[in-house]
Write an enzyme that holds these catalytic residues in place. Structure first.
Site, PDB file in Angstrom:
ATOM      1  N   ALA A  65       0.854  -1.182   0.000  1.00  0.00           N
ATOM      2  CA  ALA A  65       0.000   0.000   0.000  1.00  0.00           C
ATOM      3  C   ALA A  65       0.891   1.232   0.000  1.00  0.00           C
ATOM      4  O   ALA A  65       2.044   1.171   0.414  1.00  0.00           O
ATOM      5  CB  ALA A  65      -0.872  -0.014   1.245  1.00  0.00           C
ATOM      6  N   GLY A 103       0.304  -5.092   0.745  1.00  0.00           N
ATOM      7  CA  GLY A 103      -0.797  -5.181  -0.212  1.00  0.00           C
ATOM      8  C   GLY A 103      -0.377  -5.866  -1.508  1.00  0.00           C
ATOM      9  O   GLY A 103      -1.220  -6.418  -2.226  1.00  0.00           O
ATOM     10  N   GLU A 106      -0.733  -9.421  -0.743  1.00  0.00           N
ATOM     11  CA  GLU A 106      -2.170  -9.703  -0.585  1.00  0.00           C
ATOM     12  C   GLU A 106      -2.845  -9.870  -1.951  1.00  0.00           C
ATOM     13  O   GLU A 106      -3.700 -10.732  -2.124  1.00  0.00           O
ATOM     14  CB  GLU A 106      -2.856  -8.566   0.181  1.00  0.00           C
ATOM     15  CG  GLU A 106      -2.477  -8.528   1.655  1.00  0.00           C
ATOM     16  CD  GLU A 106      -3.342  -7.561   2.423  1.00  0.00           C
ATOM     17  OE1 GLU A 106      -3.103  -6.338   2.296  1.00  0.00           O
ATOM     18  OE2 GLU A 106      -4.277  -8.009   3.117  1.00  0.00           O
ATOM     19  N   GLU A 126       3.364  -5.214   7.399  1.00  0.00           N
ATOM     20  CA  GLU A 126       2.456  -4.233   7.996  1.00  0.00           C
ATOM     21  C   GLU A 126       2.732  -3.938   9.465  1.00  0.00           C
ATOM     22  O   GLU A 126       2.623  -2.791   9.894  1.00  0.00           O
ATOM     23  CB  GLU A 126       0.996  -4.671   7.817  1.00  0.00           C
ATOM     24  CG  GLU A 126       0.430  -4.408   6.423  1.00  0.00           C
ATOM     25  CD  GLU A 126       0.743  -5.507   5.425  1.00  0.00           C
ATOM     26  OE1 GLU A 126       1.609  -6.369   5.717  1.00  0.00           O
ATOM     27  OE2 GLU A 126       0.145  -5.520   4.337  1.00  0.00           O
TER      28      GLU A 126
HETATM   29  N1  COA Z   1       4.468   3.637  -0.108  1.00  0.00           N
HETATM   30  C1  COA Z   1       4.921   4.844  -0.501  1.00  0.00           C
HETATM   31  N2  COA Z   1       6.184   5.092  -0.840  1.00  0.00           N
HETATM   32  C2  COA Z   1       7.028   4.070  -0.786  1.00  0.00           C
HETATM   33  C3  COA Z   1       6.641   2.784  -0.384  1.00  0.00           C
HETATM   34  C4  COA Z   1       5.299   2.591  -0.043  1.00  0.00           C
HETATM   35  N3  COA Z   1       4.842   1.391   0.329  1.00  0.00           N
HETATM   36  N4  COA Z   1       7.711   1.977  -0.423  1.00  0.00           N
HETATM   37  C5  COA Z   1       8.726   2.731  -0.833  1.00  0.00           C
HETATM   38  N5  COA Z   1       8.321   3.988  -1.057  1.00  0.00           N
HETATM   39  C6  COA Z   1       9.139   5.093  -1.568  1.00  0.00           C
HETATM   40  C7  COA Z   1      10.152   5.566  -0.553  1.00  0.00           C
HETATM   41  O1  COA Z   1       9.605   6.556   0.304  1.00  0.00           O
HETATM   42  C8  COA Z   1      11.222   6.122  -1.443  1.00  0.00           C
HETATM   43  O2  COA Z   1      10.779   7.385  -1.902  1.00  0.00           O
HETATM   44  P1  COA Z   1      11.783   8.623  -2.019  1.00  0.00           P
HETATM   45  O3  COA Z   1      12.813   8.158  -3.008  1.00  0.00           O
HETATM   46  O4  COA Z   1      10.926   9.721  -2.465  1.00  0.00           O
HETATM   47  O5  COA Z   1      12.320   8.804  -0.642  1.00  0.00           O
HETATM   48  C9  COA Z   1      11.204   5.213  -2.648  1.00  0.00           C
HETATM   49  O6  COA Z   1       9.919   4.593  -2.634  1.00  0.00           O
HETATM   50  C10 COA Z   1      12.265   4.139  -2.642  1.00  0.00           C
HETATM   51  O7  COA Z   1      12.194   3.425  -1.425  1.00  0.00           O
HETATM   52  P2  COA Z   1      13.489   2.944  -0.643  1.00  0.00           P
HETATM   53  O8  COA Z   1      13.041   2.337   0.619  1.00  0.00           O
HETATM   54  O9  COA Z   1      14.480   4.044  -0.573  1.00  0.00           O
HETATM   55  O10 COA Z   1      14.034   1.834  -1.651  1.00  0.00           O
HETATM   56  P3  COA Z   1      14.686   0.435  -1.355  1.00  0.00           P
HETATM   57  O11 COA Z   1      14.989  -0.152  -2.664  1.00  0.00           O
HETATM   58  O12 COA Z   1      15.770   0.586  -0.345  1.00  0.00           O
HETATM   59  O13 COA Z   1      13.563  -0.455  -0.627  1.00  0.00           O
HETATM   60  C11 COA Z   1      11.375  -1.405  -0.312  1.00  0.00           C
HETATM   61  C12 COA Z   1      12.404  -0.818  -1.311  1.00  0.00           C
HETATM   62  C13 COA Z   1      10.105  -1.669  -1.084  1.00  0.00           C
HETATM   63  C14 COA Z   1      11.903  -2.706   0.298  1.00  0.00           C
HETATM   64  C15 COA Z   1      11.147  -0.431   0.843  1.00  0.00           C
HETATM   65  O14 COA Z   1      10.868   0.825   0.319  1.00  0.00           O
HETATM   66  C16 COA Z   1      10.009  -0.801   1.757  1.00  0.00           C
HETATM   67  O15 COA Z   1      10.176  -1.611   2.657  1.00  0.00           O
HETATM   68  N6  COA Z   1       8.834  -0.194   1.533  1.00  0.00           N
HETATM   69  C17 COA Z   1       7.697  -0.369   2.388  1.00  0.00           C
HETATM   70  C18 COA Z   1       7.025  -1.649   2.090  1.00  0.00           C
HETATM   71  C19 COA Z   1       5.854  -1.845   2.984  1.00  0.00           C
HETATM   72  O16 COA Z   1       5.936  -1.758   4.202  1.00  0.00           O
HETATM   73  N7  COA Z   1       4.756  -2.172   2.356  1.00  0.00           N
HETATM   74  C20 COA Z   1       3.599  -2.506   3.080  1.00  0.00           C
HETATM   75  C21 COA Z   1       2.760  -1.326   3.213  1.00  0.00           C
HETATM   76  S1  COA Z   1       1.310  -1.894   3.984  1.00  0.00           S
END
Ligand code: COA
Length: 702
Positions: A65, A103, A106, A126
């Site tokens: 999400a 998500g 999911e 989450e």
């Molecule tokens: N929603 C919104 N923005 C997100 C996002 C999300 N779920 N996941 C990543 N982003 C954004 C980050 O804020 C970052 O933005 P910025 O460059 O403007 O700062 C960009 O995407 C890159 O993310 P980053 O974490 O720096 O890249 P990464 O390659 O190191 O890691 C992920 C990628 C996906 C592993 C990591 O971003 C992450 O764990 N995201 C959250 C996942 C999550 O918890 N999802 C469940 C939500 S319910």
């Protein structure tokens, strides 16, 4: 081609391919769920389409999400788009590469088939954001893998590899890297005619078995660790998994939804979302040229094979970067290498590493006996004893041997970077890389700017820290830099409260109840009281205004140095790290208070907490005033990863915003009246309080 901007739909060889294209990580932002639903409607209404593929463009499937959308109303939630996949009359194949998180997973669980590339990472993170999956994920996963495995995954939020997902039955097939889309289309053609569709929601084998399992309830509750039990989200995960066992699917989804809604806007979730973005913000360097793409550090050297140097070398080896280690003496080097081997051996014993991995990593760590051997490294980190003459000597030698453009870094925790930079003709390449002990465990890497460090050097050092799996945060050079400087007043107040009548165990309990893994006195026993004693002596010699801390001084002078002498703020039994309150400590404190004539009183837990943390908030504001940190939120990231500040409270400044800058300032001013100079309110704090602003949004002033 059509649909929403972030979802593309096209028919390839009679397969409707739904591609999520929402850079950078394919989060489920506005329009994505709607786009999926629309594409399914089109394909289901199109006689020329036999099946679907759901795939992500770019580097991953769907990262979850959109964290920015939490707390706001969503027109269409994951529950709805996942149900649309489930309900599709034609099979849907999830084609997973990169991340399928939250998500994202999911949606994949709602698909009828799942294939993945070997490098895919799957998980339901989450809980790390203070919530549980709210799109049916808790219900589908429990049906797919059973309640024990499901709860482990949901309550820990951990990621799993494609291989593990395959073994657990979450992924049906692993396909080679390369042409995932082609493989997915072929897979979809292969299953297009199969009926009935294998819907996860219809699986009953695991839940029926679980209903007959008398030990299950207890086993599930016991599987939540002590830390998880204190937090709302893991507890809700337990309830959701229980609901999946005891209820039918639709009912279970309802229960999941209610639990999700309770969590979404709770303080815990707000703090955890804030921490997530604060960490990412910390990686952004004001003034960094956009066009500058920092080259990675591919080889490194560490000077000094002590505990810190060895820990830093391990950090490099752990991520596959070769590292040379140099020490002033052959014995020092051998001792250091021995300590490194022992650290790895413990990991093998604990099964967090295999023997083969240990051997691979050790092979990357090269002991060397001369400066000439390190000249070709991309970065060098000095980690010798904290003495200015030694540091100057090292930088003189580095100047002579290091190739042009090498990063010249120091792990000093207090010495002015400018002094070391002054020993070289390339001060622009010099910066601090301050690791926290133990370096191979603690996540914080404080990157310290000298007055002449170039912005490119800072960007490169920040990237190096990130590549080591650390959280890099930038500070300016000053006494203690930003992290330790902001924490020092907390320690001082803890010691001074003893003189007024508080006890170490009371103060520690307040901090543990707040969420710290250990209180400040237990930490002090662990690291040794003599370390800060020596620092205080040095400082007192240099600064006539330096405030003496009578109680800890007396403790060290009486030989109470902490765990290593089995007596510090607590007493310890032989071979046991459990702290026991000690009457002797009470007597020492009372004696010092009598000598000083300090009136004795009692403290409430609230006063203890505020006295400790407000002192640090005030100092953090002064750090920002001096331009020694970029943002208030950077201080929070330092506290989360350097000092074990409870993540579900966001960070020092985020927590203080919860109290309100106005109230913090009022109390600081009152204590200034009572206790004098050390509580002088920060100008910036006064300014933020005056306009009722937020401390976490504060920016460097100078
Ligand atoms: N929603 C919104 N923005 C997100 C996002 C999300 N779920 N996941 C990543 N982003 C954004 C980050 O804020 C970052 O933005 P910025 O460059 O403007 O700062 C960009 O995407 C890159 O993310 P980053 O974490 O720096 O890249 P990464 O390659 O190191 O890691 C992920 C990628 C996906 C592993 C990591 O971003 C992450 O764990 N995201 C959250 C996942 C999550 O918890 N999802 C469940 C939500 S319910």
């Amino acid at each position: 081609m059509s649909e929403t901007q972030s979802v593309r739909y096209e028919v390839v060889d009679k397969i409707g391919v739904i591609t999520i294209d929402n850079p950078p990580v394919n989060a489920l932002g506005p329009g994505v769920r709607e786009g999926i639903i629309e594409a399914l409607e089109r394909g289901n209404g199109d006689a020329g389409v036999e099946a679907f593929v759901l795939i992500g463009s770019g580097r991953n499937f769907i990262a979850g999400a959109d964290v920015r959308q939490f707390g706001k109303t969503r027109p269409v939630g994951t529950r709805v788009s996942a149900a649309a996949i489930d309900d599709s009359a034609k099979p849907v194949v999830a084609a997973i590469h990169g991340y399928a998180l939250g998500g994202g997973l999911e949606h994949a669980l709602a698909c009828h088939y799942r294939i993945a590339t070997p490098g895919a990472r799957l998980g339901l993170p989450e809980v790390t954001l203070g919530i549980i999956p709210g799109g049916g994920g808790t219900q589908r996963l429990t049906r797919l893998v059973g309640p024990r495995v499901a709860l482990d995954l949901i309550a820990s939020g951990r990621q799993m590899s494609a291989d593990e997902a395959r073994r657990l039955g979450i992924v049906d097939e692993i396909v080679p890297d390369g042409d995932l889309r082609g493989a997915a289309v072929r897979y979809a053609k292969g299953v297009a005619a199969r009926r009935p569709l294998p819907r996860v929601r219809d699986r009953t084998d695991h839940v029926l078995e679980a209903r007959g399992d008398a030990d299950l309830a207890e086993a599930l509750a016991a599987s939540l660790g002590a830390k998880a039990r204190k937090l709302q989200a893991p507890r809700a995960a337990l309830e959701a998994v229980r609901a999946a066992v005891s209820s039918d699917f639709d009912e279970g989804v309802q229960i999941e939804q209610q639990l999700f809604e309770k969590l979404e806007n709770a303080d815990e979730a707000k703090a955890l979302r804030y921490a997530f973005f604060a960490e990412r913000e910390a990686g952004k360097i004001p003034g960094a040229p956009e066009s500058f793409k920092p080259p990675p550090v591919k080889s490194a050297a560490v000077i000094g094979a002590g505990t810190m140097g060895g820990g830093i070398a391990i950090c490099f080896a752990d991520v596959g970067i070769p590292v040379k280690v140099l020490d002033a003496t052959a014995e020092g080097l051998e001792r250091g290498m021995q300590r490194i081997r022992e650290t790895y051996a413990v990991r093998v014993k604990r099964k967090s590493l295999t023997q083969a991995q240990m051997d691979e990593r050790l092979a990357l760590i090269h002991p060397v006996d001369s400066y000439d051997a390190i000249g070709d490294c991309d970065a060098v980190i000095e980690a010798v004893f904290e003495r200015i003459d030694l540091k100057k000597d090292v930088f003189n030698r580095l100047e002579a041997v290091m190739k042009p453009g090498a990063l010249l870094l120091t792990n000093s925790s207090a010495i002015d970077i400018n002094v070391m930079a002054g020993e070289t003709s390339r001060p622009q390449d010099v910066a601090g890389a301050h690791f926290f002990a133990p370096a191979n465990v603690m996540k914080l890497c404080e990157i310290v700017r000298g007055d002449q460090s170039s912005i490119e050097t800072i960007v490169r050092a920040v990237k190096m820290g990130r590549d080591l799996g650390k959280i890099s945060v930038v500070a300016g050079t000053c006494d203690g830099f930003a992290a330790n400087r902001s924490r020092a007043p907390l320690v001082t107040e803890a010691m001074l409260m003893l003189e007024e009548g508080a006890l170490p165990e009371q103060i520690d309990k307040v901090m543990v109840d707040f969420g710290y893994p250990m209180g400040p006195f237990a930490v002090s026993d662990l690291s040794g009281l003599d370390v800060s004693y020596d620092t205080r002596k040095r400082r007192a010699a240099a600064d006539p205004n330096f405030r003496k801390l009578h109680v800890p001084d007396r403790m060290v002078e009486l030989g109470r140095k902490g765990q290593k002498t089995r007596a510090g703020w607590y007493r310890y039994e032989e071979g046991d790290r459990t702290p026991h309150p000690d009457e002797a400590v009470k007597r020492i404190i009372a004696e010092v208070a009598r000598e000083l004539g300090t009136p004795q009183r009692s403290f409430t837990d609230e006063e203890i907490l505020k006295r400790l943390l407000f002192a640090s908030v005030n100092e953090a504001c002064k750090i920002l005033e001096d331009g020694k940190a970029y943002r208030g939120s950077d201080i929070d990231v330092m506290w989360l990863h350097g000092f074990g500040f409870p993540r579900h409270r966001g960070g020092l400044m985020f927590w203080a915003d919860g109290v309100g800058a106005r109230e913090v300032h009022r109390q600081v001013a009152e204590w200034h009246e009572r206790y004098g100079r050390r509580w002088t309110p920060s100008r910036l704090l006064a300014e933020i309080a005056g306009r009722d602003g937020q401390l976490r949004d504060a920016r460097a002033q100078a």
